[in-house]
Scaffold this motif. Structure first.
Motif, PDB file in Angstrom:
ATOM      1  N   VAL A  76       0.831  -1.197   0.000  1.00  0.00           N
ATOM      2  CA  VAL A  76       0.000   0.000   0.000  1.00  0.00           C
ATOM      3  C   VAL A  76       0.872   1.255   0.000  1.00  0.00           C
ATOM      4  CG1 VAL A  76      -0.189  -0.011   2.523  1.00  0.00           C
ATOM      5  CG2 VAL A  76      -1.932   1.140   1.168  1.00  0.00           C
ATOM      6  N   ASP A  77       2.068   1.193   0.592  1.00  0.00           N
ATOM      7  CA  ASP A  77       2.974   2.348   0.566  1.00  0.00           C
ATOM      8  C   ASP A  77       3.433   2.642  -0.864  1.00  0.00           C
ATOM      9  OD1 ASP A  77       2.904   2.648   3.366  1.00  0.00           O
ATOM     10  OD2 ASP A  77       4.396   1.073   3.596  1.00  0.00           O
ATOM     11  N   GLY A  78       3.777   1.574  -1.601  1.00  0.00           N
ATOM     12  CA  GLY A  78       4.200   1.776  -2.977  1.00  0.00           C
ATOM     13  C   GLY A  78       3.101   2.343  -3.849  1.00  0.00           C
ATOM     14  N   LEU A  79       1.876   1.865  -3.657  1.00  0.00           N
ATOM     15  CA  LEU A  79       0.754   2.381  -4.451  1.00  0.00           C
ATOM     16  C   LEU A  79       0.419   3.817  -4.068  1.00  0.00           C
ATOM     17  CD1 LEU A  79      -1.546  -0.765  -4.468  1.00  0.00           C
ATOM     18  CD2 LEU A  79      -0.089   0.068  -6.307  1.00  0.00           C
ATOM     19  N   THR A  80       0.528   4.137  -2.789  1.00  0.00           N
ATOM     20  CA  THR A  80       0.303   5.526  -2.363  1.00  0.00           C
ATOM     21  C   THR A  80       1.364   6.448  -2.941  1.00  0.00           C
ATOM     22  OG1 THR A  80      -0.658   4.698  -0.298  1.00  0.00           O
ATOM     23  CG2 THR A  80      -0.067   7.013  -0.379  1.00  0.00           C
ATOM     24  N   LEU A  81       2.621   5.981  -2.940  1.00  0.00           N
ATOM     25  CA  LEU A  81       3.687   6.757  -3.569  1.00  0.00           C
ATOM     26  C   LEU A  81       3.427   6.916  -5.062  1.00  0.00           C
ATOM     27  CD1 LEU A  81       6.502   8.094  -3.516  1.00  0.00           C
ATOM     28  CD2 LEU A  81       7.475   5.809  -3.840  1.00  0.00           C
ATOM     29  N   LEU A  82       2.954   5.852  -5.712  1.00  0.00           N
ATOM     30  CA  LEU A  82       2.649   5.919  -7.139  1.00  0.00           C
ATOM     31  C   LEU A  82       1.574   6.954  -7.427  1.00  0.00           C
ATOM     32  CD1 LEU A  82       2.881   4.800 -10.011  1.00  0.00           C
ATOM     33  CD2 LEU A  82       1.310   2.975  -9.355  1.00  0.00           C
ATOM     34  N   ALA A  83       0.504   6.965  -6.629  1.00  0.00           N
ATOM     35  CA  ALA A  83      -0.559   7.956  -6.824  1.00  0.00           C
ATOM     36  C   ALA A  83      -0.075   9.366  -6.517  1.00  0.00           C
ATOM     37  CB  ALA A  83      -1.756   7.610  -5.936  1.00  0.00           C
ATOM     38  N   GLY A  84       0.746   9.496  -5.453  1.00  0.00           N
ATOM     39  CA  GLY A  84       1.258  10.817  -5.093  1.00  0.00           C
ATOM     40  C   GLY A  84       2.193  11.402  -6.134  1.00  0.00           C
ATOM     41  N   LEU A  85       2.890  10.566  -6.893  1.00  0.00           N
ATOM     42  CA  LEU A  85       3.764  11.048  -7.962  1.00  0.00           C
ATOM     43  C   LEU A  85       3.016  11.201  -9.284  1.00  0.00           C
ATOM     44  CD1 LEU A  85       6.998   8.937  -7.300  1.00  0.00           C
ATOM     45  CD2 LEU A  85       6.594  11.343  -6.739  1.00  0.00           C
ATOM     46  N   LEU A 140       8.714   3.283  -9.454  1.00  0.00           N
ATOM     47  CA  LEU A 140       8.977   4.371 -10.396  1.00  0.00           C
ATOM     48  C   LEU A 140       8.811   3.887 -11.834  1.00  0.00           C
ATOM     49  CD1 LEU A 140      12.054   6.124  -8.736  1.00  0.00           C
ATOM     50  CD2 LEU A 140       9.681   6.891  -8.777  1.00  0.00           C
ATOM     51  N   GLY A 141       9.171   2.625 -12.088  1.00  0.00           N
ATOM     52  CA  GLY A 141       8.891   2.063 -13.402  1.00  0.00           C
ATOM     53  C   GLY A 141       7.402   1.954 -13.659  1.00  0.00           C
ATOM     54  N   ALA A 142       6.641   1.574 -12.624  1.00  0.00           N
ATOM     55  CA  ALA A 142       5.181   1.525 -12.755  1.00  0.00           C
ATOM     56  C   ALA A 142       4.608   2.910 -13.045  1.00  0.00           C
ATOM     57  CB  ALA A 142       4.565   0.955 -11.489  1.00  0.00           C
ATOM     58  N   LEU A 143       5.191   3.945 -12.452  1.00  0.00           N
ATOM     59  CA  LEU A 143       4.751   5.316 -12.743  1.00  0.00           C
ATOM     60  C   LEU A 143       4.920   5.638 -14.221  1.00  0.00           C
ATOM     61  CD1 LEU A 143       3.926   8.217 -11.881  1.00  0.00           C
ATOM     62  CD2 LEU A 143       6.342   8.637 -11.389  1.00  0.00           C
TER      63      LEU A 143
END
Length: 298
Positions: A77-86, A145-148
């Motif tokens: 969930v931290d990675g997905l939150t970071l993804l949405a925040g970026l 970051l690749g997912a972003l």
């Protein structure tokens, strides 16, 4: 560590994202009134700014108040939150400064999807990452970051196909100024794919190094697991998109479809990683579990 505050916070962000997506998509509806365009568009953008600040604040809240450690990514969930925040500020920058008009019509629903994914990861499928070394931290950041970049490339691809269809069918040509040209969208697909290719390559290499160092705890034949094969497929697709400027076969709508296929395979890879990790954890012996607990405590 899971938190009910995180779940409620994400639920509110999902509702706000759905409302922003509805308001944004309504602007390109044939029955939309042009005289309300400026005020309606400005209010939608302000709501999306609130959504952006909420996603960034949630990530910082989890890092500072919940984790209280040097590792900001301790759960999916931290990675997905970071993804949405970026993803949110990136979309705003690309549309305002990057001359990519119309990106938000696909981007806002994309952000809502990421937030809904994070909500599911927080409420129903919470999974904490096992403590690791610096290589594991680099791998996690490279993956998200690749997912972003993959999401951005897919948003460009979806926008390209939308504009191409509207031009082909000659529908609502008066609203064509709301979208960037096909040449601009294709160029941005290549650029975002190049960035994604770099991060995916880094994540693939560091992931293979981390797995190979734990080969004794893995079952035989781990190198042809579905998550490994899908990761290589995603890497291959973005290698093609990275070199699309040097060929004519994968240009245009083929590049757009490849970007969407890359996103689909990436989502499948995340699903396979989650499924395989759960199966490995349940198949461990008590001795292996106790050894991992001692390593985590030490």
């Amino acid at each position: 560590m899971n938190s009910m505050i995180t779940t409620v916070w994400l639920a509110l962000l999902v509702l706000l994202g759905a409302w922003c997506s509805y308001r944004k998509c309504r602007q390109i509806h044939p029955r939309y009134k042009v005289d309300e365009d400026d005020a309606y568009h400005a209010m939608t953008d302000r709501l999306f700014i609130v959504l952006t600040l909420g996603a960034i604040a949630l990530f910082l809240f989890r890092v500072i108040a919940i984790h209280q450690s040097w590792r900001p990514l301790t759960a999916h969930v931290d990675g997905l939150t970071l993804l949405a925040g970026l993803l949110c500020p990136t979309l705003m920058y690309l549309e305002k400064r990057g001359k990519a008009r119309g990106l938000s019509y696909i981007g806002y629903p994309g952000v809502t999807f990421v937030l809904l994914w994070a909500l599911c990861a927080s409420r129903w499928s919470f999974r904490a990452f096992t403590p690791g070394d610096v290589m594991k931290v680099v791998h996690l950041f490279a993956v998200y970051l690749g997912a972003l970049s993959v999401f951005i490339a897919a948003i460009y691809g979806g926008t390209y196909l939308t504009v191409q269809r509207r031009l082909k069918n000659k529908t609502d040509l008066g609203q064509a100024k709301k979208f960037a040209s096909l040449e601009t969208l294709e160029r941005m697909i290549v650029i975002s794919s190049a960035v994604g290719f770099a991060f995916i390559s880094l994540g693939l290499v560091t992931g293979l190094i981390s797995i190979s160092s734990l080969h004794e705890q893995r079952p035989g034949g781990w190198w042809y697991e579905p998550k490994i094969i899908l990761s290589f497929c995603v890497w291959l697709i973005y290698a093609l998109l990275f070199n699309v400027r040097h060929t004519t076969f994968f240009r245009g709508n083929r590049a757009a479809w490849l970007s969407l296929l890359g996103l689909f395979l990436l989502l499948m890879t995340f699903a396979m990683v989650h499924t395989f990790t759960d199966s490995v954890e349940h198949s461990q012996t008590p001795v292996q579990s106790a050894a991992q607990d001692r390593e985590a405590d030490g």
